[in-house]
Design a protein around this motif. Structure first.
Motif, PDB file in Angstrom:
ATOM      1  N   ARG B  10       0.857  -1.185   0.000  1.00 40.64           N
ATOM      2  CA  ARG B  10       0.000   0.000   0.000  1.00 40.64           C
ATOM      3  C   ARG B  10       0.891   1.232   0.000  1.00 40.64           C
ATOM      4  O   ARG B  10       0.958   1.965   0.982  1.00 40.64           O
ATOM      5  N   PRO B  11       1.649   1.434  -1.085  1.00 39.22           N
ATOM      6  CA  PRO B  11       2.628   2.524  -1.092  1.00 39.22           C
ATOM      7  C   PRO B  11       2.001   3.892  -0.872  1.00 39.22           C
ATOM      8  O   PRO B  11       2.614   4.757  -0.237  1.00 39.22           O
ATOM      9  N   ALA B  12       0.781   4.090  -1.376  1.00 41.24           N
ATOM     10  CA  ALA B  12       0.137   5.397  -1.225  1.00 41.24           C
ATOM     11  C   ALA B  12      -0.029   5.719   0.255  1.00 41.24           C
ATOM     12  O   ALA B  12       0.277   6.815   0.720  1.00 41.24           O
ATOM     13  N   LEU B  13      -0.454   4.709   1.000  1.00 38.14           N
ATOM     14  CA  LEU B  13      -0.668   4.888   2.430  1.00 38.14           C
ATOM     15  C   LEU B  13       0.656   5.195   3.125  1.00 38.14           C
ATOM     16  O   LEU B  13       0.746   6.064   3.993  1.00 38.14           O
ATOM     17  N   LEU B  14       1.687   4.464   2.709  1.00 35.42           N
ATOM     18  CA  LEU B  14       3.003   4.661   3.301  1.00 35.42           C
ATOM     19  C   LEU B  14       3.470   6.088   3.108  1.00 35.42           C
ATOM     20  O   LEU B  14       3.904   6.763   4.041  1.00 35.42           O
ATOM     21  N   ALA B  19       4.469  11.645   4.798  1.00 37.67           N
ATOM     22  CA  ALA B  19       4.209  13.074   4.591  1.00 37.67           C
ATOM     23  C   ALA B  19       3.605  13.693   5.843  1.00 37.67           C
ATOM     24  O   ALA B  19       3.979  14.799   6.251  1.00 37.67           O
ATOM     25  N   ALA B  20       2.667  12.969   6.474  1.00 43.09           N
ATOM     26  CA  ALA B  20       2.011  13.489   7.673  1.00 43.09           C
ATOM     27  C   ALA B  20       3.025  13.666   8.805  1.00 43.09           C
ATOM     28  O   ALA B  20       3.041  14.695   9.497  1.00 43.09           O
ATOM     29  N   ILE B  21       3.912  12.675   8.964  1.00 44.50           N
ATOM     30  CA  ILE B  21       4.920  12.759  10.029  1.00 44.50           C
ATOM     31  C   ILE B  21       5.863  13.924   9.770  1.00 44.50           C
ATOM     32  O   ILE B  21       6.174  14.714  10.668  1.00 44.50           O
ATOM     33  N   VAL B  22       6.319  14.049   8.510  1.00 39.95           N
ATOM     34  CA  VAL B  22       7.249  15.126   8.171  1.00 39.95           C
ATOM     35  C   VAL B  22       6.591  16.479   8.427  1.00 39.95           C
ATOM     36  O   VAL B  22       7.189  17.377   9.036  1.00 39.95           O
ATOM     37  N   LEU B  27       6.122  21.437  11.538  1.00 39.15           N
ATOM     38  CA  LEU B  27       5.287  22.443  12.206  1.00 39.15           C
ATOM     39  C   LEU B  27       5.440  22.421  13.724  1.00 39.15           C
ATOM     40  O   LEU B  27       4.981  23.336  14.410  1.00 39.15           O
ATOM     41  N   LEU B  28       6.118  21.389  14.242  1.00 39.67           N
ATOM     42  CA  LEU B  28       6.244  21.227  15.684  1.00 39.67           C
ATOM     43  C   LEU B  28       6.728  22.474  16.417  1.00 39.67           C
ATOM     44  O   LEU B  28       6.146  22.848  17.445  1.00 39.67           O
ATOM     45  N   PRO B  29       7.791  23.168  15.918  1.00 37.93           N
ATOM     46  CA  PRO B  29       8.291  24.320  16.689  1.00 37.93           C
ATOM     47  C   PRO B  29       7.248  25.419  16.893  1.00 37.93           C
ATOM     48  O   PRO B  29       7.279  26.112  17.912  1.00 37.93           O
ATOM     49  N   PHE B  30       6.311  25.574  15.938  1.00 30.87           N
ATOM     50  CA  PHE B  30       5.273  26.599  16.136  1.00 30.87           C
ATOM     51  C   PHE B  30       4.422  26.253  17.345  1.00 30.87           C
ATOM     52  O   PHE B  30       4.092  27.120  18.169  1.00 30.87           O
TER      53      PHE B  30
END
Lengths: 237, 364
Positions: B10-14, B19-22, B27-30
């Motif tokens: 399921r490469p799309a899911l991967l 992408a979501a993690i990146v 955005l984490l520092p904000f």
């Protein structure tokens, strides 16, 4: 033709002379055994040939002086050892162990050789995904031999393949060794089980306290009263 | 859990997951800045520890060589940067020139440590590496006389920050109405470096060198019999591990703008080892998790232990620092009891601990 030739080979561990200037020859295609009691210097001789211990004297392999060749270069030249106590990689799978055997190779025939080992050792094929540490002693010995074969040896050095195995398994391992020799691999076998070793070997050397005490045709050694008395548990009594 | 994370087929899911993690990490520092800039700094330190843990993982996890002096390489990298980009010698080289120098110098020190310890294993190696770490720190402490190189315990101050063209990493900028502080910029820089380091690590693990390390870790004599040059392979592990430490050190110096030998004490080495062991020796993702946890948890405890006591008892019963270390130790003991191979064990480590329990595992 002589494939391996050792002259005046000596090994010292500190002040102890484990091997005292021995001469040893292994001809191409031969199965030669080196027998003797515990501590006679058999394994030290083997380790000296492989460059695993500091040694003096002259060692020629395939016409080349290997007296100063580091141990890790030898598999590339076709001189492969099965270390004492098998030396398998316990946490890797059977297949990973076998793949490691071909580490020095870069040719494309590795996958074929892997299948060849599985054909020769069906037990290993069954357990190819199992970690080597979970194998029985006999299976570990088979794996150690199969792994060495993955390096495509011209000369195979076996260090006590029968160690710690049940008699039935020992017989099986010796059948395998004989089979490998029949396929054209030259073998130098170090063994405490003198009878079995002499039964499958062409020639034999008997080692005693670091020196060669006797040598000759395996059949002749089997019949030699001195050998029978000291190593085959027969004779005067 | 493994089945849940298995995105093969399921490469799309991967890719969506990655992408979501990146995006979350970018955005984490904000989010952290809203709690306070301190937390951005804590995140930065956490990423530095991740870099260190990944470097040490090469030595400890891949090659199986226990190194208790790893922080020395961090120190070498940090001092290399500090000396080449500060008013101390009035040398101001740009960071992309210094970082490779720092990495190379740390690698050199790695070989320096590796060469005399080639024949040592286990406890003996640990003791020698521990000594090495201390030697480096003591040298840094005393190299102020007769020629003042390191300024001794005073440390080196006013170290140049990173500069990328017109962007100064020590200043706060406003981009499109968003306030971007210095620590936030460093965070992104560290993240970028981290990605490169992760890629290198993953590639290394699957490479010929990675397999050779595996063999050396399992059985050195057998590895040599397989045609592996164990000397080279072990020195390479020390050098590569050290170079990652050197890079992390350089970034640490630039970020803090002040370093002293106090930052490179033995406890720091032990901490990095703890991260590697707790996370799962030999597993890149486990090691990273260990580093993040061990650098965040003490900070979280620091901010919660005192208020919690106030709320419960109305006063401070036990020093927050004592409780913090107590809970920290307890957490480590619990993890080792219930997950002895680490939080995310490597496949190989897991097998080792499993096969002892398999009924068929009796040796014939």
């Amino acid at each position: 033709m002589t494939l391996l030739e050792a002259r005046a080979l000596e090994v010292h561990y500190g002040g102890i002379r484990a091997v005292r200037g021995i001469d040893l020859d292994v001809g191409e295609g031969e199965l030669v055994c080196l027998i003797g009691a515990n501590g006679a210097g058999k394994s030290s001789t083997l380790r000296a040939i492989c460059g695993l211990v500091a040694r003096s004297g002259r060692i020629r392999y395939a016409g080349e002086d290997i007296g100063a060749t580091p141990a890790f270069e030898l598999p590339r030249k076709g001189l492969v050892m099965v270390p004492e106590g098998r030396g398998i990689f316990p946490r890797l799978t059977v297949e990973e162990n076998l793949a490691m055997g071909a580490y020095a190779r870069t040719d494309p025939g590795i996958a074929d050789d892997l299948e060849r080992q599985y054909a020769m050792f069906p037990r290993l094929a069954e357990r190819r995904r199992q970690t080597a540490g979970t194998l029985s002693g006999g299976e570990q010995q088979m794996l150690a031999i199969a792994r060495a074969l993955m390096a495509r040896p011209r000369l195979l050095l076996l260090d006590e393949p029968s160690m710690g195995l049940a008699p039935m398994l020992v017989a099986k391992i010796f059948d395998i060794v004989r089979e490998i020799a029949r396929q054209g691999v030259t073998i130098l076998l170090v063994e405490q089980n003198a009878r079995l070793a002499l039964e499958i070997a062409h020639r034999g050397y008997v080692m005693e306290s670091g020196a060669i005490a006797l040598s000759g045709e395996a059949r002749a050694l089997l019949a030699d009263p001195r050998v029978r008395e000291a190593y085959l548990g027969e004779g005067a009594g | 859990m493994r089945r849940l994370l298995d995105a093969r087929g399921r490469p799309a899911l991967l890719w969506a997951g990655i992408a979501a993690i990146v995006l979350a990490l970018v955005l984490l520092p904000f989010a952290l800045a809203m709690i306070g800039t301190t937390w951005v700094r804590i995140a930065n330190i956490a990423v530095l520890y991740v870099l260190l843990a990944l470097g040490l993982n090469i030595v400890v996890g891949f090659a199986g060589l226990l190194d208790l002096g790893y922080i020395a390489f961090y120190a070498v990298g940090a001092y290399c940067y500090a000396l080449l980009a500060s008013p101390h010698f009035d040398i101001h080289l740009p960071f992309w020139v210094i970082l490779p120098i720092g990495a190379a110098l740390a690698a050199f020190f790695g070989v320096l440590l590796g060469a005399p310890t080639l024949k040592l294993r286990g406890d003996y190696l640990a003791i020698v590496t521990l000594g090495f770490g201390e030697i480096v720190r003591i040298f840094l402490n005393n190299l102020s006389q007769p020629v003042n190189i390191t300024r001794g315990p005073q440390g080196i101050a006013q170290i140049d920050p990173f500069r990328l063209g017109p962007i100064d990493f020590s200043r706060t900028d406003t981009v499109l109405g968003l306030t971007v502080s210095g620590p936030m910029k460093y965070y992104w820089l560290l993240l970028a470096v981290l990605v490169v380091v992760i890629v290198v690590n993953v590639r290394l693990q699957d490479s010929r060198i990675g397999r050779a390390w595996e063999a050396v870790r399992e059985d050195e004599i057998a590895a040599r019999a397989m045609g592996i040059n164990t000397t080279h392979v072990k020195l390479l592990a020390f050098a590569m591990g050290a170079s990652f430490g050197g890079i992390a050190g350089g970034m640490f110096a630039a970020m803090q703008s002040f370093i002293s030998p106090e930052s490179f004490v033995l406890v720091e080495s032990i901490m990095v080892v703890a991260m590697v062991v707790l996370g799962g020796m030999g597993n890149i993702w486990g090691v990273m998790l260990g580093a993040v946890l061990l650098s965040f948890v003490p900070e979280v405890l620091r901010w919660t232990v005192a208020p919690a006591q106030e709320a419960l008892f109305g006063r401070q019963l036990i020093e927050p620092e004592v409780i913090r270390m107590l809970l920290f130790g307890l957490a480590l003991v619990l993890v080792m009891l219930f997950r002895p191979a680490g939080l995310l064990p490597s496949q190989v480590r897991k097998r080792e601990l499993d096969w002892r329990e398999e009924p068929g595992a009796l040796r014939a």
